[in-house]
Design a protein around this motif. Structure first.
Motif, PDB file in Angstrom:
ATOM      1  N   THR A  37      -7.548  11.744 -42.869  1.00 44.95           N
ATOM      2  CA  THR A  37      -8.021  12.157 -41.555  1.00 44.95           C
ATOM      3  C   THR A  37      -7.539  11.172 -40.510  1.00 44.95           C
ATOM      4  OG1 THR A  37     -10.114  10.904 -41.555  1.00 44.95           O
ATOM      5  CG2 THR A  37     -10.116  13.049 -42.660  1.00 44.95           C
ATOM      6  N   GLN A  38      -7.345  11.682 -39.301  1.00 46.86           N
ATOM      7  CA  GLN A  38      -7.050  10.801 -38.183  1.00 46.86           C
ATOM      8  C   GLN A  38      -7.595  11.406 -36.898  1.00 46.86           C
ATOM      9  OE1 GLN A  38      -2.835  10.111 -37.775  1.00 46.86           O
ATOM     10  NE2 GLN A  38      -2.423  12.093 -36.858  1.00 46.86           N
ATOM     11  N   ASN A  39      -7.912  10.506 -35.974  1.00 48.18           N
ATOM     12  CA  ASN A  39      -8.497  10.869 -34.693  1.00 48.18           C
ATOM     13  C   ASN A  39      -7.377  10.961 -33.663  1.00 48.18           C
ATOM     14  OD1 ASN A  39      -9.779  10.945 -32.230  1.00 48.18           O
ATOM     15  ND2 ASN A  39     -11.161   9.245 -32.625  1.00 48.18           N
ATOM     16  N   PRO A  40      -7.187  12.117 -33.009  1.00 51.53           N
ATOM     17  CA  PRO A  40      -6.048  12.283 -32.101  1.00 51.53           C
ATOM     18  C   PRO A  40      -6.269  11.749 -30.687  1.00 51.53           C
ATOM     19  CG  PRO A  40      -7.260  14.322 -32.206  1.00 51.53           C
ATOM     20  CD  PRO A  40      -7.973  13.358 -33.126  1.00 51.53           C
ATOM     21  N   VAL A  41      -7.476  11.266 -30.379  1.00 52.01           N
ATOM     22  CA  VAL A  41      -7.758  10.885 -28.993  1.00 52.01           C
ATOM     23  C   VAL A  41      -8.051   9.405 -28.816  1.00 52.01           C
ATOM     24  CG1 VAL A  41      -8.612  13.177 -28.379  1.00 52.01           C
ATOM     25  CG2 VAL A  41     -10.212  11.470 -29.243  1.00 52.01           C
ATOM     26  N   GLU A  42      -8.127   8.650 -29.897  1.00 52.61           N
ATOM     27  CA  GLU A  42      -8.455   7.231 -29.788  1.00 52.61           C
ATOM     28  C   GLU A  42      -7.392   6.429 -30.519  1.00 52.61           C
ATOM     29  OE1 GLU A  42     -12.030   4.122 -31.016  1.00 52.61           O
ATOM     30  OE2 GLU A  42     -12.326   6.264 -31.253  1.00 52.61           O
ATOM     31  N   TYR A  43      -6.455   5.839 -29.765  1.00 54.32           N
ATOM     32  CA  TYR A  43      -5.333   5.157 -30.378  1.00 54.32           C
ATOM     33  C   TYR A  43      -5.438   3.636 -30.311  1.00 54.32           C
ATOM     34  CZ  TYR A  43      -3.061   9.696 -30.603  1.00 54.32           C
ATOM     35  OH  TYR A  43      -2.765  11.004 -30.891  1.00 54.32           O
ATOM     36  N   GLU A  44      -6.447   3.101 -29.633  1.00 54.37           N
ATOM     37  CA  GLU A  44      -6.592   1.652 -29.550  1.00 54.37           C
ATOM     38  C   GLU A  44      -6.915   1.102 -30.935  1.00 54.37           C
ATOM     39  OE1 GLU A  44      -9.163  -1.730 -27.123  1.00 54.37           O
ATOM     40  OE2 GLU A  44      -9.310   0.376 -26.575  1.00 54.37           O
ATOM     41  N   GLY A  45      -6.127   0.111 -31.368  1.00 54.56           N
ATOM     42  CA  GLY A  45      -6.361  -0.488 -32.672  1.00 54.56           C
ATOM     43  C   GLY A  45      -5.880   0.356 -33.832  1.00 54.56           C
ATOM     44  N   THR A  46      -4.966   1.305 -33.575  1.00 52.83           N
ATOM     45  CA  THR A  46      -4.450   2.144 -34.655  1.00 52.83           C
ATOM     46  C   THR A  46      -2.962   1.871 -34.861  1.00 52.83           C
ATOM     47  OG1 THR A  46      -3.881   4.001 -33.199  1.00 52.83           O
ATOM     48  CG2 THR A  46      -6.113   3.962 -34.121  1.00 52.83           C
ATOM     49  N   TYR A  47      -2.471   2.306 -36.004  1.00 51.63           N
ATOM     50  CA  TYR A  47      -1.064   2.158 -36.359  1.00 51.63           C
ATOM     51  C   TYR A  47      -0.485   3.543 -36.590  1.00 51.63           C
ATOM     52  CZ  TYR A  47      -2.619  -2.628 -37.345  1.00 51.63           C
ATOM     53  OH  TYR A  47      -3.173  -3.879 -37.257  1.00 51.63           O
ATOM     54  N   GLN A  48       0.462   3.935 -35.760  1.00 55.60           N
ATOM     55  CA  GLN A  48       1.033   5.273 -35.865  1.00 55.60           C
ATOM     56  C   GLN A  48       1.699   5.448 -37.219  1.00 55.60           C
ATOM     57  OE1 GLN A  48       3.681   6.254 -32.704  1.00 55.60           O
ATOM     58  NE2 GLN A  48       4.012   8.344 -33.387  1.00 55.60           N
ATOM     59  N   LEU A  49       1.445   6.584 -37.852  1.00 62.58           N
ATOM     60  CA  LEU A  49       2.057   6.852 -39.150  1.00 62.58           C
ATOM     61  C   LEU A  49       3.564   7.026 -38.987  1.00 62.58           C
ATOM     62  CD1 LEU A  49      -0.450   9.428 -40.695  1.00 62.58           C
ATOM     63  CD2 LEU A  49      -0.240   7.020 -41.237  1.00 62.58           C
ATOM     64  N   PRO A  50       4.362   6.355 -39.820  1.00 62.72           N
ATOM     65  CA  PRO A  50       5.824   6.525 -39.719  1.00 62.72           C
ATOM     66  C   PRO A  50       6.240   7.918 -40.156  1.00 62.72           C
ATOM     67  CG  PRO A  50       5.256   5.192 -41.635  1.00 62.72           C
ATOM     68  CD  PRO A  50       3.977   5.406 -40.880  1.00 62.72           C
ATOM     69  N   GLU A  51       7.398   8.351 -39.651  1.00 63.03           N
ATOM     70  CA  GLU A  51       7.889   9.698 -39.974  1.00 63.03           C
ATOM     71  C   GLU A  51       8.043   9.895 -41.478  1.00 63.03           C
ATOM     72  OE1 GLU A  51       8.957   7.896 -37.518  1.00 63.03           O
ATOM     73  OE2 GLU A  51       8.681   9.155 -35.737  1.00 63.03           O
ATOM     74  N   ALA A  52       8.446   8.826 -42.191  1.00 62.01           N
ATOM     75  CA  ALA A  52       8.636   8.951 -43.638  1.00 62.01           C
ATOM     76  C   ALA A  52       7.334   9.301 -44.338  1.00 62.01           C
ATOM     77  CB  ALA A  52       9.203   7.650 -44.207  1.00 62.01           C
ATOM     78  N   GLN A  53       6.219   8.744 -43.862  1.00 66.53           N
ATOM     79  CA  GLN A  53       4.941   9.062 -44.499  1.00 66.53           C
ATOM     80  C   GLN A  53       4.418  10.417 -44.039  1.00 66.53           C
ATOM     81  OE1 GLN A  53       2.155   5.908 -44.691  1.00 66.53           O
ATOM     82  NE2 GLN A  53       0.553   7.139 -45.598  1.00 66.53           N
ATOM     83  N   LEU A  54       4.609  10.744 -42.767  1.00 64.19           N
ATOM     84  CA  LEU A  54       4.190  12.052 -42.289  1.00 64.19           C
ATOM     85  C   LEU A  54       4.886  13.159 -43.083  1.00 64.19           C
ATOM     86  CD1 LEU A  54       4.170  11.560 -38.407  1.00 64.19           C
ATOM     87  CD2 LEU A  54       2.198  12.098 -39.843  1.00 64.19           C
ATOM     88  N   ASP A  55       6.143  12.916 -43.440  1.00 63.88           N
ATOM     89  CA  ASP A  55       6.923  13.925 -44.155  1.00 63.88           C
ATOM     90  C   ASP A  55       6.399  14.160 -45.566  1.00 63.88           C
ATOM     91  OD1 ASP A  55       9.014  15.744 -43.802  1.00 63.88           O
ATOM     92  OD2 ASP A  55      10.392  14.514 -44.988  1.00 63.88           O
ATOM     93  N   ARG A  56       5.580  13.215 -46.069  1.00 64.61           N
ATOM     94  CA  ARG A  56       5.020  13.373 -47.414  1.00 64.61           C
ATOM     95  C   ARG A  56       3.807  14.285 -47.424  1.00 64.61           C
ATOM     96  NH1 ARG A  56       9.415  10.064 -47.400  1.00 64.61           N
ATOM     97  NH2 ARG A  56       9.890   9.345 -49.503  1.00 64.61           N
ATOM     98  N   PHE A  57       3.258  14.598 -46.266  1.00 62.10           N
ATOM     99  CA  PHE A  57       2.129  15.517 -46.212  1.00 62.10           C
ATOM    100  C   PHE A  57       2.648  16.949 -46.213  1.00 62.10           C
ATOM    101  CE2 PHE A  57       0.147  11.698 -44.419  1.00 62.10           C
ATOM    102  CZ  PHE A  57      -1.044  11.682 -45.113  1.00 62.10           C
ATOM    103  N   LEU A  58       2.137  17.756 -47.127  1.00 57.23           N
ATOM    104  CA  LEU A  58       2.537  19.148 -47.185  1.00 57.23           C
ATOM    105  C   LEU A  58       2.145  19.882 -45.909  1.00 57.23           C
ATOM    106  CD1 LEU A  58       3.594  21.556 -49.023  1.00 57.23           C
ATOM    107  CD2 LEU A  58       1.170  21.984 -49.501  1.00 57.23           C
ATOM    108  N   LEU A  59       0.901  19.660 -45.463  1.00 61.01           N
ATOM    109  CA  LEU A  59       0.368  20.357 -44.293  1.00 61.01           C
ATOM    110  C   LEU A  59      -0.328  19.378 -43.359  1.00 61.01           C
ATOM    111  CD1 LEU A  59      -1.390  23.388 -46.077  1.00 61.01           C
ATOM    112  CD2 LEU A  59       0.921  23.363 -45.105  1.00 61.01           C
ATOM    113  N   LYS A  60      -0.250  19.675 -42.084  1.00 57.93           N
ATOM    114  CA  LYS A  60      -1.095  19.000 -41.096  1.00 57.93           C
ATOM    115  C   LYS A  60      -2.007  20.070 -40.490  1.00 57.93           C
ATOM    116  CE  LYS A  60      -1.172  16.383 -36.772  1.00 57.93           C
ATOM    117  NZ  LYS A  60      -0.361  15.790 -35.670  1.00 57.93           N
TER     118      LYS A  60
END
Length: 321
Positions: A153-176
Motif C-alpha cells: 500500500t502507498q499513500n498518494p497525497v503525503e510524500y514528505e519522508g517517503t522514497y519514490q518506488l523505482p521504475e524497476a520495482q514498480l514494473d514487478r507489480f502485476l497490477l496497480k
C-alpha cells in the motif's frame, strides 16, 4: 473421482465466494477485490494506492482471513533494514553456530504497508523476493513459499519522508489498483455497520472459503485460456502506442504486455470463458499498465494522468473483430 474441469469449476466458485466473504467486512470496493483475486490467480503482486482511511489494510487482512494461506504484515518505516524483511543469521550460543531466522517475507501473503516509507536499500531486498521468489542472505539463496504474493500500500497525497518506488520495482507489480473514496450511499453503509458494533480488528466472522489447492487449480485452468493471434496483436499495439505517445516519456515494456495478457486471461476465466476478448484487454489495461508509464513534465503540468492517457490510447488503437 474429480477431473481437471470439476476442480476448475470448484475453484471458480470458491473465488466467487471469496469476493462475497470480503464484502462482509469491506463495503464496496468490488473492482479492487476482483483485482486481488486476479493477482492470486496469476501469482502476481499488487500495489494498492489510496488516501488514508479507505480500508486498504482492512481489505487485505479480510482477504487473508478468507484464504487458508499464511499471512504477515509489515509496517514499512524509514529505519526498516533489509534483514528485518528477509531474515538474518543469528548466533546460537548453545550450538556455537549461526542459524538463519526467517523474516516476515517467508509467508504466502505479505502486506507491505506504506512501502514508499522505507529506504531504497530495503525496497531492493523486497525486489529480489518479488521477482525471484527467494532471498539471499550471506550468499545463500532461500526459496520462499508457494504461492508468495506481495500486496503493498502507498499513500498518494503525503510524500514528505517517503522514497519514490523505482521504475524497476514498480514494473514487478502485476497490477496497480486505486482504492477510491466511497460514494455517499456506501459511506452511509460503513457508518451503519460501525453503529451496530462492527470492529475492524475482529474478523472472526470471516470464514476461509478458498485454499492454496483451489488457487493452484484455478491457475492451471487460466493457463488453458486461449488468446488468439488478433488479441495478442491488439495487446502489442496498445503497448507500442504508449511508447509513441507524446505525453509519455516512459512507455510499456514487453513485461507490461505479458502482464496485461496474464491479467486478461485470468479475468476471462473468472467470467466463465475459455478465450480472451478485446474487452477483457480493455478492462485490465489501466490497472495493468498505469504504473508502467511515465508522464512528461509538461503533460503533468497540463493535468494529464496515466489513466487519461491510457483511455485515449484505448480509444484510438484499432480493436480486432
Amino acid at each position: 473421482m474429480t477431473t481437471p474441469e470439476s476442480d476448475a469449476d470448484a475453484a471458480r466458485e470458491a473465488l466467487a465466494a471469496l469476493r462475497a466473504e470480503v464484502a462482509k467486512a469491506v463495503v464496496g470496493q468490488d473492482p479492487v477485490v476482483t483485482g486481488l483475486v486476479i493477482a492470486l490467480l496469476c501469482r502476481g503482486h499488487v500495489l494498492l494506492e489510496g488516501v488514508p482511511g479507505v480500508a486498504k489494510t482492512l481489505l487485505v487482512r479480510t482477504l487473508s482471513a478468507a484464504l487458508t494461506l499464511d499471512f504477515k504484515r509489515v509496517q514499512f518505516t524509514p529505519d526498516l533494514m533489509p534483514g528485518d524483511i528477509t531474515g538474518s543469521l543469528v548466533y546460537d550460543a548453545r550450538t556455537a553456530e549461526f542459524e538463519f531466522r526467517e523474516g516476515p517475507v517467508f509467508t504466502n501473503l505479505l502486506l507491505a504497508d506504506e512501502i514508499n516509507r522505507t529506504p531504497p536499500k530495503t525496497q531492493a531486498a523486497l525486489l529480489e523476493a518479488m521477482e525471484e521468489r527467494q532471498v539471499s542472505v550471506e550468499g545463500t539463496a532461500r526459496a520462499l513459499p508457494d504461492p508468495f504474493i506481495v500486496v503493498a500500500t502507498q499513500n498518494p497525497v503525503e510524500y514528505e519522508g517517503t522514497y519514490q518506488l523505482p521504475e524497476a520495482q514498480l514494473d514487478r507489480f502485476l497490477l496497480k489498483l486505486t482504492v477510491p473514496l466511497p460514494p455517499r450511499e456506501q459511506e452511509i453503509a460503513v457508518l451503519e455497520r460501525h453503529a451496530l458494533g462492527f470492529d475492524p480488528r475482529d474478523l472472526t466472522e470471516i470464514k476461509p472459503v478458498a485454499s492454496a489447492a483451489g488457487l493452484a487449480a484455478g491457475r492451471r485452468a487460466v493457463a488453458q485460456v486461449h488468446a488468439s493471434a488478433e488479441v495478442l496483436g491488439y495487446i502489442v499495439d496498445v503497448a507500442r502506442a504508449t511508447r509513441q505517445s507524446p505525453s509519455l516519456q516512459l512507455g510499456v515494456s514487453p513485461r507490461g504486455a505479458t502482464a496485461l495478457l496474464a491479467a486478461a486471461r485470468a479475468w476471462a476465466w473468472l467470467s466463465g470463458r475459455s478465450y480472451v476478448t478485446p474487452d477483457d484487454v480493455k478492462a485490465l489495461a489501466r490497472p495493468a499498465l498505469r504504473h508502467r508509464v511515465g508522464l512528461r513534465p509538461e503533460a503533468e503540468l497540463e493535468g494529464a494522468t496515466p489513466d487519461g492517457i491510457l483511455e485515449g490510447i484505448l480509444a484510438t488503437v484499432p480493436v480486432p473483430r
